[in-house]
Motif scaffolding. Structure first.
Motif, PDB file in Angstrom:
ATOM      1  N   SER A 122      45.816 -44.224 -67.003  1.00 29.52           N
ATOM      2  CA  SER A 122      47.176 -44.836 -67.145  1.00 29.52           C
ATOM      3  C   SER A 122      48.067 -43.787 -67.828  1.00 29.52           C
ATOM      4  CB  SER A 122      47.174 -46.244 -67.911  1.00 29.52           C
ATOM      5  OG  SER A 122      46.242 -47.006 -67.347  1.00 29.52           O
ATOM      6  N   ASP A 123      47.477 -42.992 -68.640  1.00 29.05           N
ATOM      7  CA  ASP A 123      48.270 -42.257 -69.630  1.00 29.05           C
ATOM      8  C   ASP A 123      48.536 -40.915 -68.906  1.00 29.05           C
ATOM      9  OD1 ASP A 123      48.974 -43.845 -71.786  1.00 29.05           O
ATOM     10  OD2 ASP A 123      47.258 -43.185 -72.959  1.00 29.05           O
ATOM     11  N   HIS A 128      46.124 -54.555 -68.515  1.00 29.27           N
ATOM     12  CA  HIS A 128      47.021 -55.128 -68.921  1.00 29.27           C
ATOM     13  C   HIS A 128      48.541 -54.752 -68.606  1.00 29.27           C
ATOM     14  CE1 HIS A 128      43.699 -56.120 -71.344  1.00 29.27           C
ATOM     15  NE2 HIS A 128      44.269 -57.267 -72.114  1.00 29.27           N
ATOM     16  N   SER A 151      45.810 -47.154 -78.870  1.00 23.04           N
ATOM     17  CA  SER A 151      44.756 -48.211 -79.233  1.00 23.04           C
ATOM     18  C   SER A 151      43.938 -47.697 -80.679  1.00 23.04           C
ATOM     19  CB  SER A 151      43.763 -48.367 -77.908  1.00 23.04           C
ATOM     20  OG  SER A 151      43.454 -46.703 -77.936  1.00 23.04           O
ATOM     21  N   THR A 156      39.261 -47.422 -76.193  1.00 25.24           N
ATOM     22  CA  THR A 156      40.553 -48.304 -75.577  1.00 25.24           C
ATOM     23  C   THR A 156      40.096 -49.711 -75.140  1.00 25.24           C
ATOM     24  OG1 THR A 156      41.805 -46.018 -75.211  1.00 25.24           O
ATOM     25  CG2 THR A 156      42.352 -47.973 -73.821  1.00 25.24           C
TER      26      THR A 156
HETATM   27  C1  LIG Z   1      46.338 -47.918 -74.808  1.00 27.45           C
HETATM   28  C2  LIG Z   1      46.919 -46.716 -74.517  1.00 27.45           C
HETATM   29  C3  LIG Z   1      48.734 -46.752 -74.616  1.00 27.45           C
HETATM   30  O1  LIG Z   1      49.312 -45.395 -74.204  1.00 27.45           O
HETATM   31  O2  LIG Z   1      46.652 -45.291 -74.634  1.00 27.45           O
HETATM   32  P1  LIG Z   1      45.356 -44.988 -75.581  1.00 27.45           P
HETATM   33  O3  LIG Z   1      45.513 -45.662 -76.853  1.00 27.45           O
HETATM   34  O4  LIG Z   1      44.203 -45.033 -74.787  1.00 27.45           O
HETATM   35  O5  LIG Z   1      45.553 -43.299 -75.842  1.00 27.45           O
HETATM   36  C4  LIG Z   1      46.977 -46.748 -72.646  1.00 27.45           C
HETATM   37  O6  LIG Z   1      47.402 -47.908 -72.191  1.00 27.45           O
HETATM   38  C5  LIG Z   1      45.568 -46.701 -72.346  1.00 27.45           C
HETATM   39  O7  LIG Z   1      45.658 -45.538 -71.306  1.00 27.45           O
HETATM   40  P2  LIG Z   1      44.308 -44.869 -70.720  1.00 27.45           P
HETATM   41  O8  LIG Z   1      43.568 -44.172 -72.080  1.00 27.45           O
HETATM   42  O9  LIG Z   1      44.917 -43.907 -69.660  1.00 27.45           O
HETATM   43  O10 LIG Z   1      43.474 -46.026 -70.319  1.00 27.45           O
HETATM   44  P3  LIG Z   1      42.676 -46.155 -68.684  1.00 27.45           P
HETATM   45  O11 LIG Z   1      41.719 -45.055 -68.645  1.00 27.45           O
HETATM   46  O12 LIG Z   1      43.646 -46.329 -67.443  1.00 27.45           O
HETATM   47  O13 LIG Z   1      42.092 -47.610 -68.922  1.00 27.45           O
HETATM   48  C6  LIG Z   1      40.811 -47.768 -69.852  1.00 27.45           C
HETATM   49  C7  LIG Z   1      40.649 -49.228 -69.933  1.00 27.45           C
HETATM   50  O14 LIG Z   1      41.643 -49.471 -71.086  1.00 27.45           O
HETATM   51  C8  LIG Z   1      42.119 -50.963 -70.656  1.00 27.45           C
HETATM   52  N1  LIG Z   1      43.466 -50.887 -70.134  1.00 27.45           N
HETATM   53  C9  LIG Z   1      44.222 -49.802 -70.145  1.00 27.45           C
HETATM   54  C10 LIG Z   1      45.664 -49.569 -69.647  1.00 27.45           C
HETATM   55  C11 LIG Z   1      46.357 -50.879 -69.708  1.00 27.45           C
HETATM   56  N2  LIG Z   1      47.597 -51.313 -69.054  1.00 27.45           N
HETATM   57  N3  LIG Z   1      45.533 -51.988 -69.838  1.00 27.45           N
HETATM   58  C12 LIG Z   1      43.955 -52.119 -70.115  1.00 27.45           C
HETATM   59  O15 LIG Z   1      43.634 -53.126 -70.166  1.00 27.45           O
HETATM   60  C13 LIG Z   1      41.163 -51.365 -69.520  1.00 27.45           C
HETATM   61  O16 LIG Z   1      39.963 -51.958 -69.829  1.00 27.45           O
HETATM   62  C14 LIG Z   1      40.853 -50.094 -68.480  1.00 27.45           C
HETATM   63  O17 LIG Z   1      39.565 -50.005 -68.097  1.00 27.45           O
END
Ligand SMILES: C[C@@](CO)(OP(=O)(O)O)[C@H](O)COP(=O)(O)OP(=O)(O)OC[C@H]1O[C@@H](n2ccc(N)nc2=O)[C@H](O)[C@@H]1O
Ligand SMILES: Nc1ncnc2c1ncn2[C@@H]1O[C@H](COP(=O)(O)OP(=O)(O)O)[C@@H](O)[C@H]1O
Length: 320
Positions: free
Chosen positions: A144-145, A32, A262, A186
């Motif tokens: 992404s993070d 996203h 998340s 996530t």
């Molecule tokens: C939601 C966030 C907010 O900072 O953090 P967390 O809550 O996980 O810590 C991040 O976008 C999480 O980043 P990260 O945990 O590195 O995710 P990634 O490994 O890149 O992606 C895992 C999965 O999350 C979804 N994903 C992640 C990032 C994004 N912008 N869009 C997505 O849809 C996708 O399904 C992807 O396959």
């Protein structure tokens, strides 16, 4: 001739909280598009990398016994990515020890933090001449993070969260964190947001600009009014009990509460350090979470700490 074995390197790396997280629609690549304001917090993991004849990962603290210690661990993926970047083809003879204070699958980017710390630690252990920006490119390929954990501070993240620009933050902000008994996946939370949006039209948070202005003003009361997270409705839909946790933090005297990323960790912004300690004490007696911690931010990203025997300051902790 005897080979010189470099001493182990320890890196301290922060958790993050999203002060603002607006999520756009699903892209074709399964991610996203999002706009987020990250802040790095004094809640940390410590990662030690050492040359060894027995390569692998050890995990202590949060997630001990459940976080994978094989090649799927994000820290090991970081070892492999850096080795391949510098053309090392043999299996890396590296031991990685994770001492985790960041809750696992908690929305605070603990795995990403470990990957970032591993990149910084190994670059030092192997004596590599790589810049932080070069490491950030490798980091973005791991998650992404991960780039944010390298830089820390307060930053605006766009794209899937990996494109960063620093944001001026004039104040140290004080937080109380409520860890949940179980993590949230996530991808499941993003999937739940897609489902909620397909079924109706949940409200979307607005622009990040007021948050950036509040950070520059340094007024926690102004910032508290602006905390927002499009993933919160999805996290609460999967874990309805988070509503009770969020309410309890505000009833305990926090200025505002938000689900971090998340989730399921809830982050409460407090007026000052004293208020944070009081909120933490009250929240820990409310029976709405597993553990309560206080933290402040912003703090720097992944940093090598002094010699391996250097004393480690214990994180402030209050048990529920
Ligand atoms: C939601 C966030 C907010 O900072 O953090 P967390 O809550 O996980 O810590 C991040 O976008 C999480 O980043 P990260 O945990 O590195 O995710 P990634 O490994 O890149 O992606 C895992 C999965 O999350 C979804 N994903 C992640 C990032 C994004 N912008 N869009 C997505 O849809 C996708 O399904 C992807 O396959
Ligand atoms: N070094 C690591 N630390 C924590 N979790 C890891 C690690 N490596 C892989 N994982 C896996 O990644 C998942 C997400 O963990 P984490 O990064 O802590 O959460 P979040 O994405 O919510 O911030 C966990 O369920 C865990 O199995």
């Amino acid at each position: 001739m005897l080979a010189v074995v470099p001493p182990p390197v320890t890196v301290r790396v922060p958790a993050k909280v999203n002060l603002h997280l607006s999520v756009d629609d699903l892209r074709e690549d399964g991610y996203h598009e999002l706009v987020t304001v990250f802040q790095a917090l004094s809640l940390t993991d410590e990662v030690t990398v050492a040359v060894t004849e027995e390569p692998g990962i050890e995990v202590y603290g949060e997630g001990e016994g459940t976080v994978p210690t094989g090649p799927e661990n994000l820290a090991w993926r970081a070892v492999e990515a850096l080795a391949s970047h510098v053309g090392r083809t043999e299996e890396p003879k590296v031991r990685v020890v994770l001492r985790k204070g960041i809750p696992v699958a908690g929305g605070m980017a603990g795995g990403s933090a470990d990957a970032a710390a591993t990149l910084v630690g190994l670059a030092s252990l192997w004596g590599l001449d790589v810049t932080r920006d070069e490491l950030a490119e490798i980091a973005a390929g791991l998650g992404s993070d991960v780039p944010f954990a390298l830089y820390g501070g307060t930053a605006l993240g766009t794209g899937r969260g990996e494109q960063l620009v620093p944001v001026l933050s004039r104040h140290t902000f004080h937080w109380v964190l409520a860890f949940a008994a179980e993590g949230l996946s996530t991808p499941k939370v993003f999937g739940e947001l897609d489902r909620l949006r397909a079924a109706g039209n949940p409200p979307r948070i607005g622009s990040h600009t007021p948050v950036v202005e509040a950070l520059a003003s340094g007024d926690p009361r102004q910032l508290a009014l602006l905390l927002g997270n499009d993933l919160q409705a999805a996290a609460v839909s999967l874990r309805p009990d988070l509503r009770r946790t969020l309410r309890a933090g505000v009833n305990a005297g926090a200025l505002a509460g938000t689900v971090s990323g998340s989730g399921p960790t809830c982050a409460f912004l407090c007026e000052d350090a004293q208020s944070a300690v009081e909120v933490a004490a009250e929240l820990s007696g409310a029976g709405v979470c597993r553990t309560v911690r206080v933290a402040h931010g912003p703090v720097p990203g992944a940093r090598v700490v002094g010699g391996d025997d250097a004393p480690r300051p214990a994180p402030p902790r209050v048990h529920a």
